[in-house]
Motif scaffolding. Structure first.
Motif, short mmCIF file in Angstrom:
data_model
loop_
_atom_site.label_atom_id
_atom_site.label_comp_id
_atom_site.label_asym_id
_atom_site.label_seq_id
_atom_site.Cartn_x
_atom_site.Cartn_y
_atom_site.Cartn_z
N LYS A 100 57.01 40.00 -24.91
CA LYS A 100 55.80 40.16 -24.07
C LYS A 100 55.91 38.85 -22.95
O LYS A 100 55.89 37.79 -23.53
CB LYS A 100 54.70 40.44 -23.73
N GLU A 101 56.33 39.16 -21.32
CA GLU A 101 57.13 38.11 -20.37
C GLU A 101 55.44 37.03 -20.30
O GLU A 101 55.24 35.69 -20.61
CB GLU A 101 56.47 38.98 -19.06
N PHE A 102 54.18 37.32 -20.36
CA PHE A 102 53.22 36.98 -20.28
C PHE A 102 52.01 37.65 -20.98
O PHE A 102 52.34 38.77 -20.93
CB PHE A 102 52.37 36.93 -18.92
N SER A 103 50.76 37.18 -21.53
CA SER A 103 50.28 38.19 -22.15
C SER A 103 49.33 38.64 -21.32
O SER A 103 48.99 38.37 -20.50
CB SER A 103 50.05 36.33 -23.32
N MET A 104 48.29 39.35 -22.11
CA MET A 104 47.36 39.69 -21.72
C MET A 104 46.05 40.15 -22.42
O MET A 104 45.93 39.72 -23.61
CB MET A 104 47.64 41.95 -21.58
N GLY A 105 45.22 39.65 -21.38
CA GLY A 105 43.10 39.34 -22.47
C GLY A 105 42.77 40.44 -22.33
O GLY A 105 43.25 41.35 -22.31
N ILE A 106 41.70 40.35 -22.70
CA ILE A 106 40.51 41.41 -23.27
C ILE A 106 40.09 42.04 -21.96
O ILE A 106 40.64 43.64 -21.87
CB ILE A 106 39.27 41.21 -24.46
N THR A 107 40.17 41.37 -21.11
CA THR A 107 39.66 42.03 -20.02
C THR A 107 40.85 42.95 -19.57
O THR A 107 40.90 43.43 -18.00
CB THR A 107 39.42 41.11 -18.92
N GLY A 108 42.13 42.69 -19.30
CA GLY A 108 43.76 43.48 -18.85
C GLY A 108 43.87 42.52 -17.97
O GLY A 108 45.00 42.69 -17.57
N ALA A 109 43.74 41.02 -18.12
CA ALA A 109 44.26 40.15 -16.88
C ALA A 109 45.48 39.33 -18.17
O ALA A 109 45.38 39.60 -19.11
CB ALA A 109 43.38 39.02 -16.34
N ILE A 110 45.78 39.32 -16.69
CA ILE A 110 47.71 38.85 -17.25
C ILE A 110 47.72 37.42 -17.53
O ILE A 110 47.17 36.98 -15.97
CB ILE A 110 48.24 39.22 -16.60
N GLY A 111 48.16 36.74 -18.63
CA GLY A 111 48.51 35.38 -17.25
C GLY A 111 49.46 34.92 -17.73
O GLY A 111 50.08 35.19 -17.09
N THR A 134 37.80 30.77 -25.00
CA THR A 134 36.68 30.87 -23.97
C THR A 134 37.47 30.63 -22.83
O THR A 134 36.89 31.25 -21.65
CB THR A 134 36.11 29.47 -23.18
N ASP A 135 38.62 31.13 -22.53
CA ASP A 135 39.30 31.21 -21.42
C ASP A 135 39.31 32.58 -20.75
O ASP A 135 39.67 33.77 -21.26
CB ASP A 135 41.02 31.21 -21.91
N PRO A 136 39.51 32.90 -19.63
CA PRO A 136 39.02 34.75 -19.02
C PRO A 136 39.89 35.05 -18.98
O PRO A 136 39.84 36.56 -18.92
CB PRO A 136 38.01 34.15 -17.74
N THR A 137 41.37 34.69 -19.73
CA THR A 137 42.68 35.38 -19.91
C THR A 137 43.08 35.51 -20.61
O THR A 137 43.82 36.68 -20.58
CB THR A 137 43.79 35.06 -18.38
N GLU A 138 42.17 35.44 -21.44
CA GLU A 138 42.83 35.30 -22.90
C GLU A 138 41.54 36.36 -24.03
O GLU A 138 40.96 37.11 -23.40
CB GLU A 138 42.81 34.08 -23.96
N MET A 139 40.34 35.28 -25.31
CA MET A 139 39.64 36.48 -25.57
C MET A 139 38.12 36.30 -24.88
O MET A 139 37.45 36.63 -25.03
CB MET A 139 38.98 35.57 -26.87
N ASN A 140 38.17 35.50 -23.84
CA ASN A 140 37.07 35.54 -22.71
C ASN A 140 35.15 35.54 -23.50
O ASN A 140 34.70 36.44 -23.26
CB ASN A 140 37.55 36.65 -21.68
N GLU A 141 35.51 34.54 -24.30
CA GLU A 141 34.04 34.53 -25.17
C GLU A 141 33.17 33.15 -24.91
O GLU A 141 33.91 32.43 -24.10
CB GLU A 141 34.62 34.67 -26.15
N THR A 142 32.41 33.05 -25.86
CA THR A 142 31.63 31.51 -25.39
C THR A 142 31.78 31.16 -26.95
O THR A 142 31.11 32.16 -28.30
CB THR A 142 30.66 31.39 -24.92
N VAL A 143 31.26 29.82 -26.75
CA VAL A 143 31.46 29.39 -28.33
C VAL A 143 30.47 29.21 -28.95
O VAL A 143 30.76 29.44 -30.20
CB VAL A 143 32.10 28.03 -28.14
#
Ligand code: HEC
Ligand code: HEC
Length: 369
Positions: free
Chosen positions: A94-105, A140-149
């Motif tokens: 993939k050119e860019f990755s997709m996080g859990i919310t569907g957001a693309i980095g 914690t990145d909202p475009t990746e795993m979007n979770e809190t520590v």
């Protein structure tokens, strides 16, 4: 008789207690040092942070964490989702990755191997200086795993399986952010690429084809630009100048550099330091396993190695006024000439850097499968 029985029972209990007390230890907490098996003639000695000695138990805990979707907010994505072992730990073409919310980095996923020798920062722009801190950011990145520590720690600290493993690895009752980072750091430091055809040839165990040999010479030779042609009749003399930035057995340079890509709005290191001299500088990646890690560059703009080679032959423009700082970059002069068969030879040499051991080794794979 009854009394004697009670007394004997009491004595027996005292002895039993003593045994239990003796068993419970004093045995100090101990771990098994992790042993690197790569050939030290090829790669530098291990470089392990003094405050995070690498142990078999720590590496295994890190491996579980790396492959466990529990680190993401909806348990759908693990580090391994965007760092696939069979692709040199990159994101499946993939050119860019997709996080859990569907957001693309906005950047291309990076390979993970030989990280203990990366001394100058992580990510394409170097914004993270220490691997264990880097390891927390995707969570914690909202475009990746979007979770809190905090949530991740709560989930892990509620798991009897993980509790047993933190105890083994760190003698800890609870996993803290620091230990989470350290475990991921240990696993990622254990991932080594040092068994490609290139390595076997270097050790005298294999031989390059004639084409790969020509490619190696081109890779390791100075570029002779058309401007200052020396001997156009002897194309053997032409080099592509790759070794200045991707030389040595790691095939990387521990520096952030501008390699002359036409810029878009991503300033790379300049976006982090705020220094215009760093604009358009990106981490100089390793070319090991490059056959498997496409598409290429921080934004995945090139699909094939042939396109990459064509780009490097120029001509290039200095879009960000930082190309002049790049080591021996031919770009400001003119194009470099390589014949079609020389270009093919260069690509065939790059493919000798594929390390099947890295791509398939059980100890780097998903332990839950
Ligand atoms: C959604 C996809 C995605 C997930 C999930 C993900 N990564 Fe990444 N990773 C990337 C991308 C994209 C980059 C490059 C980002 C940049 O430079 O801005 C990257 C960069 C990295 C780097 C930098 C390598 C280098 O040479 O500097 C490391 C190390 C890394 N990730 C480890 C992890 C770990 C550990 C996890 C899990 C905690 C993880 N990643 C989860 C996509 C992902
Ligand atoms: C001046 C230093 C420099 C020289 C010379 C150089 N490179 Fe690079 N290379 C870089 C940098 C920096 C990057 C990352 C650029 C980016 O993504 O913005 C890179 C990226 C790459 C990539 C993409 C890697 C990936 O993981 O996406 C490939 C492939 C590559 N170079 C091959 C070559 C070849 C082949 C040559 C010789 C023709 C060469 N490079 C010469 C600095 C250099």
């Amino acid at each position: 008789m009854k009394k004697l029985g009670v007394i004997l029972f009491l004595i027996a209990s005292i002895y039993a207690c003593k045994d239990v007390v003796n068993e419970i230890p004093d045995t100090p907490f101990s771990t098994t040092p992790y042993v690197f098996t790569y050939d030290k003639a090829l790669l530098p000695p291990p470089r392990i942070p003094a405050d995070n000695p690498i142990t078999a138990e720590g590496v295994f805990l890190g491996r579980m964490l790396f492959y466990d979707p529990i680190l993401s907010a909806d348990s759908s994505q693990s580090c391994g989702s965007c760092h696939n072992q069979s692709k040199g730990f990159t994101d499946n073409g993939k050119e860019f990755s997709m996080g859990i919310t569907g957001a693309i980095g906005k950047r291309n996923s990076m390979p993970i191997f030989n990280l203990m020798w990366h001394l100058d920062g992580f990510f394409w722009d170097g914004r993270s200086d220490v691997l264990r801190h880097q390891a927390i950011t995707p969570i914690t990145d909202p475009t990746e795993m979007n979770e809190t520590v905090g949530n991740v720690l709560a989930k892990l600290n509620n798991s009897p399986l993980y509790k047993a493993h933190f105890k083994k690895a760190f003698n800890a009752q609870e996993l803290s952010e620091e230990l989470l980072g350290k475990a991921l750091e240990q696993f990622m430091m254990s991932i080594i690429s040092g068994n490609s055809k290139f390595d076997r040839v270097a050790l005298g165990l294999d031989k390059f084809t004639a084409q790969e040999k020509v490619g190696q010479i081109i890779f390791n030779s100075e570029a002779i630009t058309i401007d200052n042609e020396i001997d156009p009749k002897n194309p053997q003399n032409y080099g592509a100048d790759c070794f200045h930035c991707h030389g040595n057995s790691l095939f990387m340079r521990r520096e952030f550099l501008n390699n002359g890509l036409p810029s878009n709005d991503d300033l790379g290191q300049g976006g982090v330091t705020g220094n215009p001299k760093d604009d358009c500088k990106f981490k100089t990646p390793s070319l090991r396993n490059i056959e498997k890690t496409g598409p290429y560059m921080h934004d995945g703009r090139f699909k094939t190695l042939e396109e990459v080679v064509q780009f490097y032959l120029g001509p290039m423009k200095d879009n960000c006024n930082s190309l002049a700082n790049s080591p021996n970059m031919h770009a400001l002069k003119d194009s470099v000439y390589l014949s079609p068969s020389q270009k093919a030879a260069l690509v065939s040499f790059l493919k000798t850097l594929t390390d099947d051991e890295l791509l398939t080794k059980e100890e780097y794979s998903n332990p839950f499968k």
